[in-house]
Scaffold this motif. Structure first.
Motif, PDB file in Angstrom:
ATOM      1  N   VAL A 230     109.836 -50.794 -50.354  1.00 20.71           N
ATOM      2  CA  VAL A 230     109.574 -50.461 -51.759  1.00 20.71           C
ATOM      3  C   VAL A 230     109.202 -51.735 -52.515  1.00 20.71           C
ATOM      4  N   GLY A 231     108.289 -51.612 -53.483  1.00 20.69           N
ATOM      5  CA  GLY A 231     107.972 -52.702 -54.388  1.00 20.69           C
ATOM      6  C   GLY A 231     108.482 -52.372 -55.773  1.00 20.69           C
ATOM      7  N   VAL A 232     108.952 -53.373 -56.510  1.00 23.32           N
ATOM      8  CA  VAL A 232     109.518 -53.135 -57.841  1.00 23.32           C
ATOM      9  C   VAL A 232     108.935 -54.139 -58.831  1.00 23.32           C
ATOM     10  N   ILE A 233     108.512 -53.630 -59.990  1.00 26.34           N
ATOM     11  CA  ILE A 233     108.110 -54.459 -61.120  1.00 26.34           C
ATOM     12  C   ILE A 233     109.159 -54.259 -62.204  1.00 26.34           C
TER      13      ILE A 233
ATOM     14  N   GLU B 253      95.248 -45.364 -47.715  1.00 31.00           N
ATOM     15  CA  GLU B 253      96.529 -45.985 -48.068  1.00 31.00           C
ATOM     16  C   GLU B 253      96.635 -46.150 -49.581  1.00 31.00           C
ATOM     17  N   SER B 254      97.822 -45.893 -50.113  1.00 32.19           N
ATOM     18  CA  SER B 254      98.010 -46.028 -51.554  1.00 32.19           C
ATOM     19  C   SER B 254      99.496 -46.205 -51.846  1.00 32.19           C
ATOM     20  N   VAL B 255      99.841 -46.077 -53.117  1.00 28.93           N
ATOM     21  CA  VAL B 255     101.246 -46.096 -53.526  1.00 28.93           C
ATOM     22  C   VAL B 255     101.480 -44.972 -54.528  1.00 28.93           C
ATOM     23  N   ILE B 256     102.705 -44.503 -54.571  1.00 29.05           N
ATOM     24  CA  ILE B 256     103.183 -43.670 -55.677  1.00 29.05           C
ATOM     25  C   ILE B 256     103.904 -44.610 -56.627  1.00 29.05           C
ATOM     26  N   GLY B 257     103.445 -44.649 -57.873  1.00 33.37           N
ATOM     27  CA  GLY B 257     104.080 -45.505 -58.865  1.00 33.37           C
ATOM     28  C   GLY B 257     105.032 -44.695 -59.732  1.00 33.37           C
ATOM     29  N   VAL B 258     106.318 -44.936 -59.618  1.00 35.97           N
ATOM     30  CA  VAL B 258     107.314 -44.232 -60.435  1.00 35.97           C
ATOM     31  C   VAL B 258     107.686 -45.140 -61.601  1.00 35.97           C
ATOM     32  N   CYS B 259     107.254 -44.750 -62.792  1.00 37.51           N
ATOM     33  CA  CYS B 259     107.440 -45.552 -63.996  1.00 37.51           C
ATOM     34  C   CYS B 259     108.630 -45.007 -64.779  1.00 37.51           C
ATOM     35  N   ALA B 260     109.593 -45.872 -65.063  1.00 41.74           N
ATOM     36  CA  ALA B 260     110.776 -45.483 -65.834  1.00 41.74           C
ATOM     37  C   ALA B 260     110.628 -45.987 -67.260  1.00 41.74           C
TER      38      ALA B 260
ATOM     39  N   ASP C  89     104.295 -59.762 -61.080  1.00 38.38           N
ATOM     40  CA  ASP C  89     105.163 -60.102 -59.951  1.00 38.38           C
ATOM     41  C   ASP C  89     105.774 -58.823 -59.394  1.00 38.38           C
ATOM     42  N   ILE C  90     105.443 -58.495 -58.146  1.00 41.35           N
ATOM     43  CA  ILE C  90     106.009 -57.328 -57.470  1.00 41.35           C
ATOM     44  C   ILE C  90     107.030 -57.807 -56.460  1.00 41.35           C
ATOM     45  N   ASP C  91     108.260 -57.406 -56.657  1.00 44.14           N
ATOM     46  CA  ASP C  91     109.351 -57.777 -55.748  1.00 44.14           C
ATOM     47  C   ASP C  91     109.401 -56.759 -54.612  1.00 44.14           C
TER      48      ASP C  91
ATOM     49  N   ILE D   9     100.704 -52.522 -47.077  1.00 40.87           N
ATOM     50  CA  ILE D   9     100.184 -51.942 -48.325  1.00 40.87           C
ATOM     51  C   ILE D   9     100.762 -52.667 -49.532  1.00 40.87           C
ATOM     52  N   LEU D  10     102.066 -52.902 -49.511  1.00 41.38           N
ATOM     53  CA  LEU D  10     102.712 -53.566 -50.647  1.00 41.38           C
ATOM     54  C   LEU D  10     102.258 -55.018 -50.775  1.00 41.38           C
ATOM     55  N   ARG D  11     102.066 -55.678 -49.660  1.00 45.10           N
ATOM     56  CA  ARG D  11     101.605 -57.075 -49.712  1.00 45.10           C
ATOM     57  C   ARG D  11     100.203 -57.141 -50.322  1.00 45.10           C
ATOM     58  N   ARG D  12      99.355 -56.201 -49.958  1.00 48.00           N
ATOM     59  CA  ARG D  12      97.987 -56.211 -50.471  1.00 48.00           C
ATOM     60  C   ARG D  12      97.971 -56.002 -51.988  1.00 48.00           C
ATOM     61  N   VAL D  13      98.691 -55.002 -52.470  1.00 44.99           N
ATOM     62  CA  VAL D  13      98.689 -54.762 -53.921  1.00 44.99           C
ATOM     63  C   VAL D  13      99.431 -55.865 -54.655  1.00 44.99           C
TER      64      VAL D  13
END
Length: 411
Positions: A406-409, A333-340, A399-401, A385-389
């Motif tokens: 989806v999670g957003v910083i 399990e992981s995430v793809i982090g899309v950084c703008a 703070d991850i919303d 997965i999002l709750r864990r990270v």
């Protein structure tokens, strides 16, 4: 320069098979996500068996792949690769040359391997969607000295290899144990010559005279308590920081990358030395720091407005059931982090998209060979997965919303 630039980062890709024809809709969604970003980046966790041949230089943890896997990575959306990791030298210099040849043939922006020390030390730079991007990729081992690139001199030819951040593992013991180890060393007559012989094929370490003892490949340090620590070679770090600084000075958006296997006993804990290296890379000018090694998703930290991905775990992980100990669900399990990024390389937002390798069904049946492609996670899996990270990153002030899947910083 474009006003907005999106860069997607993923877990490492230990890839053995061409997975482009897998029709699962959740895998198709992953590919769309990677292609929509201006640049998508992963670590190619392996070496290519190509035109230069090669021979296995490892035991059971050996691995190599055919060039088609690079077509696969490119086909699913990656344009940039780190090549610095513990499998990059599994076929020796021949594999390094084949990997470089095949990666360059496909036009990847890449870093971490080179034909000599001078080449591997330079930042790799390219223009992507109007943005100048650079990568400095390091490997911290542990690995033998001969896997790292070196320049030629009067007595030795150049050696193709990996870009090194030399790290030494130190065992910390209290005063009583230190005195006992010193007594054992002196009683058996273990000398500096023995240390040199036992270190082969590597060069011997040079323990500090009063506070450290070297026996075979182990270094013991006098301390107040028992533990393990990592000693960083400052010359190696300074060389890599200089490459980062030079690329940043030219206006590049710099990705600083580190692969290492010096993990904490609890994989989810970030060792202090890793945090220190990450922050020094950002101080030198890196726009972001990305790391792999520990095979699980670790917390995200924001330092001076720039992201630190301490470990993004696995994105593609082709291993066999009968040989693998990587059975914990978190390994898959992981995430793809899309950084703008804004026009001045300032981070504006990070969007986190959770993935499960093979999807929920393959995760449940225990057959690792079915876990071939990353699936975009939804529902309970996405929330888990999002709750864990999120919980891990909150300890570092991030703070991850979480909204839906989806999670957003935000900044």
């Amino acid at each position: 320069m474009n006003d907005r630039f999106t860069l997607a980062v993923t877990g490492q890709s230990l890839i053995k098979h061409d997975i482009r024809d897998i029709p699962a809709p959740a895998f198709v969604e992953v590919q769309l996500l990677l292609r929509q970003a201006d640049l998508s980046f992963t670590n190619f966790e392996g070496t290519i068996l190509g035109g230069h041949g090669g021979w296995p230089l490892k035991g059971s943890f050996f691995g190599c792949s055919y060039p088609v896997v690079l077509d696969t990575l490119q086909g699913i959306g990656f344009q940039a690769l780190s090549l610095s990791n513990n499998h990059a030298f599994d076929l020796g210099p021949s594999g390094v040359l084949s990997t470089l040849e095949e990666v360059e043939k496909r036009g990847f922006l890449h870093a971490g391997l080179g034909r000599d020390h001078g080449e591997v030390s330079r930042a790799s730079m390219g223009t992507i969607a109007g943005r100048q991007v650079a990568i400095v990729a390091m490997d911290g081992g542990p690995g033998p000295d001969f896997m790292y690139a070196s320049d030629a001199d009067d007595n030795r030819p150049a050696r193709p290899g990996v870009n090194r951040l030399r790290l030494s593992q130190v065992i910390e013991v209290d005063e009583t144990a230190f005195d006992q180890i010193r007594a054992i060393r002196d009683t058996i007559g273990y000398t500096a010559i023995d240390l040199t012989n036992d270190s082969q094929p590597d060069d011997p370490q040079h323990p500090a005279t009063d506070t450290e003892i070297g026996i075979s490949r182990a270094v013991f340090r006098r301390s107040q308590s028992f533990g393990r620590s990592v000693k960083i070679d400052e010359a190696d770090l300074a060389r890599n920081l200089a490459s980062i600084a030079a690329a940043a000075k030219n206006g590049s958006l710099v990705i600083a990358y580190l692969h290492h296997h010096h993990w904490a006993s609890d994989w989810y804990q970030v060792p202090d030395w890793v945090s220190g290296v990450a922050k020094r890379c950002i101080d030198a000018g890196a726009a972001m720091f990305v790391s792999h090694g520990a095979p699980v998703l670790q917390p995200i930290e924001i330092y001076r407005g720039r992201p630190i991905f301490y470990s993004l775990g696995n994105f593609i992980f082709h291993v066999r059931s009968e040989k693998s100990t990587w059975t914990a669900p978190e390994v898959w399990e992981s995430v793809i982090g899309v950084c703008a990024f804004a026009g001045d390389n300032r981070l504006a937002e990070i969007t986190l998209h959770p993935v499960v390798i093979g999807g929920d069904e393959a995760l449940a049946d225990g057959v690792l060979e079915r876990r071939l492609a990353p699936h975009l996670a939804t529902g309970a899996s996405a929330k888990r997965i999002l709750r864990r990270v999120s919980e891990q990153s909150a300890r570092l002030g991030v703070d991850i919303d979480i909204s839906g899947d989806v999670g957003v910083i935000r900044f």
